[in-house]
Design a protein around this motif. Structure first.
Motif, short mmCIF file in Angstrom:
data_model
loop_
_atom_site.label_atom_id
_atom_site.label_comp_id
_atom_site.label_asym_id
_atom_site.label_seq_id
_atom_site.Cartn_x
_atom_site.Cartn_y
_atom_site.Cartn_z
N GLU A 1 8.15 -19.01 16.57
CA GLU A 1 8.93 -18.12 15.71
C GLU A 1 8.38 -18.17 14.29
OE1 GLU A 1 13.11 -18.94 15.96
OE2 GLU A 1 13.60 -17.53 14.34
N LEU A 2 8.13 -16.99 13.74
CA LEU A 2 7.64 -16.90 12.36
C LEU A 2 8.79 -17.09 11.38
CD1 LEU A 2 5.50 -13.68 12.80
CD2 LEU A 2 4.55 -15.89 12.15
N ARG A 3 8.44 -17.48 10.15
CA ARG A 3 9.46 -17.44 9.09
C ARG A 3 9.74 -15.97 8.79
NH1 ARG A 3 6.42 -21.20 4.82
NH2 ARG A 3 4.65 -20.27 5.88
N PRO A 4 10.90 -15.65 8.17
CA PRO A 4 11.18 -14.25 7.86
C PRO A 4 10.14 -13.69 6.88
CG PRO A 4 13.03 -15.67 7.22
CD PRO A 4 11.98 -16.56 7.78
N ILE A 5 9.71 -12.47 7.14
CA ILE A 5 8.69 -11.84 6.29
C ILE A 5 9.19 -10.49 5.81
CG2 ILE A 5 6.34 -10.88 6.25
CD1 ILE A 5 5.62 -12.92 8.42
N LYS A 6 8.99 -10.26 4.51
CA LYS A 6 9.39 -8.99 3.92
C LYS A 6 8.19 -8.43 3.16
CE LYS A 6 12.04 -7.97 0.25
NZ LYS A 6 12.97 -8.36 -0.81
N ILE A 7 7.83 -7.21 3.42
CA ILE A 7 6.66 -6.63 2.74
C ILE A 7 7.06 -5.32 2.08
CG2 ILE A 7 4.25 -5.91 3.00
CD1 ILE A 7 4.12 -7.40 5.63
N GLU A 8 6.61 -5.16 0.84
CA GLU A 8 6.88 -3.91 0.14
C GLU A 8 5.58 -3.41 -0.48
OE1 GLU A 8 9.98 -2.33 -3.26
OE2 GLU A 8 10.21 -4.36 -2.50
N ALA A 9 5.24 -2.16 -0.24
CA ALA A 9 3.99 -1.61 -0.78
C ALA A 9 4.28 -0.86 -2.07
CB ALA A 9 3.34 -0.69 0.24
N GLY A 10 3.30 -0.83 -2.99
CA GLY A 10 3.41 -0.02 -4.19
C GLY A 10 4.49 -0.49 -5.14
N VAL A 11 4.41 -1.72 -5.60
CA VAL A 11 5.45 -2.26 -6.46
C VAL A 11 5.05 -2.31 -7.94
CG1 VAL A 11 6.57 -3.62 -4.67
CG2 VAL A 11 4.64 -4.59 -5.93
N LEU A 12 3.76 -2.15 -8.22
CA LEU A 12 3.30 -2.26 -9.61
C LEU A 12 2.83 -0.89 -10.09
CD1 LEU A 12 1.26 -5.57 -9.27
CD2 LEU A 12 3.60 -5.31 -10.09
N HIS A 13 2.98 -0.67 -11.41
CA HIS A 13 2.73 0.65 -11.97
C HIS A 13 1.25 0.89 -12.27
CE1 HIS A 13 3.29 4.21 -14.31
NE2 HIS A 13 2.72 3.63 -15.36
N ARG A 14 0.63 -0.08 -12.97
CA ARG A 14 -0.75 0.15 -13.42
C ARG A 14 -1.79 0.05 -12.31
NH1 ARG A 14 -2.19 0.00 -18.83
NH2 ARG A 14 -4.20 0.73 -18.11
N ALA A 15 -1.58 -0.89 -11.41
CA ALA A 15 -2.59 -1.12 -10.37
C ALA A 15 -2.72 0.11 -9.49
CB ALA A 15 -2.20 -2.33 -9.54
N GLU A 16 -3.95 0.28 -8.93
CA GLU A 16 -4.14 1.42 -8.04
C GLU A 16 -3.41 1.24 -6.72
OE1 GLU A 16 -8.52 2.65 -9.01
OE2 GLU A 16 -7.42 1.33 -10.34
N GLY A 17 -3.25 -0.01 -6.34
CA GLY A 17 -2.47 -0.29 -5.14
C GLY A 17 -1.86 -1.67 -5.29
N SER A 18 -0.70 -1.87 -4.72
CA SER A 18 -0.07 -3.18 -4.88
C SER A 18 0.86 -3.47 -3.72
CB SER A 18 0.69 -3.25 -6.20
OG SER A 18 1.70 -2.26 -6.21
N CYS A 19 1.26 -4.72 -3.65
CA CYS A 19 2.14 -5.15 -2.57
C CYS A 19 2.90 -6.39 -3.00
CB CYS A 19 1.30 -5.47 -1.33
SG CYS A 19 2.24 -6.20 0.02
N TYR A 20 4.15 -6.45 -2.61
CA TYR A 20 4.93 -7.66 -2.81
C TYR A 20 5.32 -8.18 -1.43
CZ TYR A 20 8.82 -10.75 -3.91
OH TYR A 20 9.64 -11.85 -3.99
N LEU A 21 5.10 -9.47 -1.24
CA LEU A 21 5.35 -10.02 0.09
C LEU A 21 6.13 -11.33 -0.02
CD1 LEU A 21 2.85 -10.20 2.99
CD2 LEU A 21 3.86 -12.30 2.20
N GLU A 22 7.17 -11.44 0.77
CA GLU A 22 7.89 -12.71 0.89
C GLU A 22 7.71 -13.21 2.30
OE1 GLU A 22 11.59 -11.89 -2.21
OE2 GLU A 22 12.00 -12.51 -0.15
N TRP A 23 7.38 -14.47 2.41
CA TRP A 23 7.09 -15.05 3.73
C TRP A 23 7.73 -16.43 3.70
CZ3 TRP A 23 1.76 -14.25 6.46
CH2 TRP A 23 1.72 -14.97 7.66
N GLY A 24 8.89 -16.60 4.30
CA GLY A 24 9.62 -17.84 4.13
C GLY A 24 9.85 -18.03 2.64
#
Lengths: 260, 241
Positions: free
Chosen positions: B21-44
């Motif tokens: 069983e994996l720890r809970p994972i949450k992924i969100e794309a496009g969270v930062l304004h200046r960067a061309e691409g970004s991601c915020y991820l919580e993993w446990g």
């Protein structure tokens, strides 16, 4: 960066199609290995290892120092590698680049995680004083496969090292307490073939690299995949098998050369 | 590191997870304004941000490759992300991790499209609890997609390891500190090819096979979460319009 002429690349790749290598070896063959120990009188332990034309020396220095707070009665080890400019026209003087850092850390992991050094026997005063072991690796001549040369030199140096107790007025010198050594074997892949112990030419056209350290029982002790190519699961398993078999032979040679 | 901490009790792990069983994972794309691409991820307990800049001219110029782009991943741990404050700036560990992540990402990015360019991937670990390199690479992959970088696949990473003699997926903090082996892996989920693999500790061949299977299984689960995160971002954009 040396630019491998396209001709050389084609040459090596074409040979590989027929199951051959430029120096006549089979895919799973190592080059000739020479191990010489006790080459530096000032060091607590030292070794010179040649794999083909690759030449590496490792020296062990020991000091008395403070343990880490989370392991108050264990000795401490640290590994550094220097790719000095004498070894290759592409190596530069100055602080270690990421290649040297990766090299030192892979060698360090092989030694640390296999628990070859019995760190619990290197405590002088719990929480206050322990032995600190510095493994320093110098690359003198670079003809491929530094990972295995560096780890073999470090092992040979450790296996012949004496704890300099007398110098620190802590009694008589004694051999560094060690367990069985893990042996590291590196393979690379190009054009769909995997070969063991890459020469410099083979390393320059390599797409992916896998270093596998195995112990006497044939268990895995450390691994590192490098370069931007990829391996299939089957390729990884094949490389591990060859590494276990080759590791056995190298271990015998290592034991012989350190007089065990 | 020997210790008496028991990592398994009645077939369950310290945090109540099953072996696979994996720890809970949450992924969100496009969270930062200046960067061309970004991601915020919580993993446990890990919290990781990834931001992509480029393709842009590689500097210093001697790093340029006339035939293809280079990938410059920079894995960085915040000073406050660990129990004992970490001295800021790159250390040997983070430079090695940056290197293996860069190499894994280079494998899937269509580098030939951008000669002399660099694609810069910044990975900031703001809260760390074992498995940060897997979290970092997984977040970086989503950020690259978000930046519109052409890729052959979306790489994904997951670790397996051994605790109290049992092969388990995705080691937590105590499991990593007091366990017997750790095997972080990154794959290209479409082909199953291995892009990153490191191992430390002690595994028999059988245990290795089990651990690799588990890690790859985890990769495929997380791969679905990555894709979901990307879809969600574009769904949001559509809704605003």
């Amino acid at each position: 960066m040396t630019i491998t002429p396209a001709i050389k690349r084609d040459y090596i790749a074409n040979l590989a199609k027929d199951g051959k290598r430029a120096d006549g070896r089979k895919f799973e063959d190592f080059r000739n290995i020479e191990i010489e120990t006790g080459i530096i009188s000032k060091a607590e332990g030292s070794a010179k290892v040649k794999i083909g034309n690759t030449l590496v020396i490792a020296g062990i220095k020991m000091d008395v120092g403070e343990p880490y707070p989370d392991s108050p009665d264990s000795g401490v080890m640290s590994t550094a590698a220097e790719l000095i400019p004498m070894a290759s026209p592409d190596f530069e003087a100055g602080p270690p680049r990421e290649d040297a850092i990766e090299l030192a850390r892979v060698v360090d992991r092989g030694i640390r995680e296999s628990e070859i050094i019995e760190v619990d026997k290197l405590c002088i005063e719990p929480g206050e004083k322990v032995w600190i072991i510095f493994i320093d690796i110098h690359i003198l001549d670079y003809d491929g496969n530094l990972f295995d040369a560096a780890s073999l030199a470090s092992l040979a140096a450790l296996m012949t090292a004496k704890v300099p107790a007398k110098r620190f007025e802590l009694g008589e010198d004694y051999p560094l307490p060690l367990k069985e050594p893990p042996i590291s074997c590196t393979s690379v892949k190009f054009n769909g073939v995997t070969i063991m112990d890459p020469s410099l030419d083979e390393e320059e056209i390599a797409e992916a690299r896998l270093t596998v350290a195995t112990d006497e029982k044939g268990d895995l002790r450390a691994m590192q995949k490098g370069l931007n190519g990829s391996f299939s699961v089957d390729e990884v398993k094949k490389i591990i098998k060859v590494s276990i078999d080759t590791g056995k032979k190298i271990r015998e040679q290592l034991y012989k050369s350190v007089g065990k | 590191m020997k210790t008496d901490i028991k990592l398994l009790e009645n077939g369950k792990r310290l945090d109540g997870r099953k072996y696979d069983e994996l720890r809970p994972i949450k992924i969100e794309a496009g969270v930062l304004h200046r960067a061309e691409g970004s991601c915020y991820l919580e993993w446990g307990g890990n919290k990781v941000l990834a931001a992509v800049y480029g393709p842009r001219e590689a500097v210093p110029r001697h790093t340029q490759n006339p035939l293809r782009a280079i990938v410059n991943a920079r894995y960085n741990m915040a000073a406050f992300s660990v129990d004992d404050r970490k001295r800021p700036g790159p250390d040997r560990r983070s430079r090695e991790i940056s290197k293996v992540i860069s190499e894994a990402l280079e494998n899937v990015i269509i580098l030939e499209n951008f000669p002399r360019a660099s694609i810069d991937v910044n990975i900031e670990v703001i809260d760390a609890e074992a498995g940060t390199r897997c979290a970092g690479l997984t977040a970086a992959a989503v950020a690259l997609v978000d930046a519109g970088i052409p890729m052959r696949d979306i790489p994904v990473s997951c670790a397996a390891g051994k605790i109290d003699g049992q092969v388990v997926i995705d080691l937590g903090k105590n499991e990593d500190n007091y366990g017997q082996a750790d095997l972080p892996v990154a794959i290209s989920p479409r082909t199953g090819e291995i892009l990153l693999m490191q191992m430390d500790g002690h595994l028999t061949m059988d245990e290795f096979n089990q651990a690799l299977d588990l890690a790859i299984k985890g990769c495929h689960i997380i791969s679905d979460l990555q894709k979901k995160a990307i879809m969600e971002k574009y769904q949001k954009i559509t809704e605003v319009k």
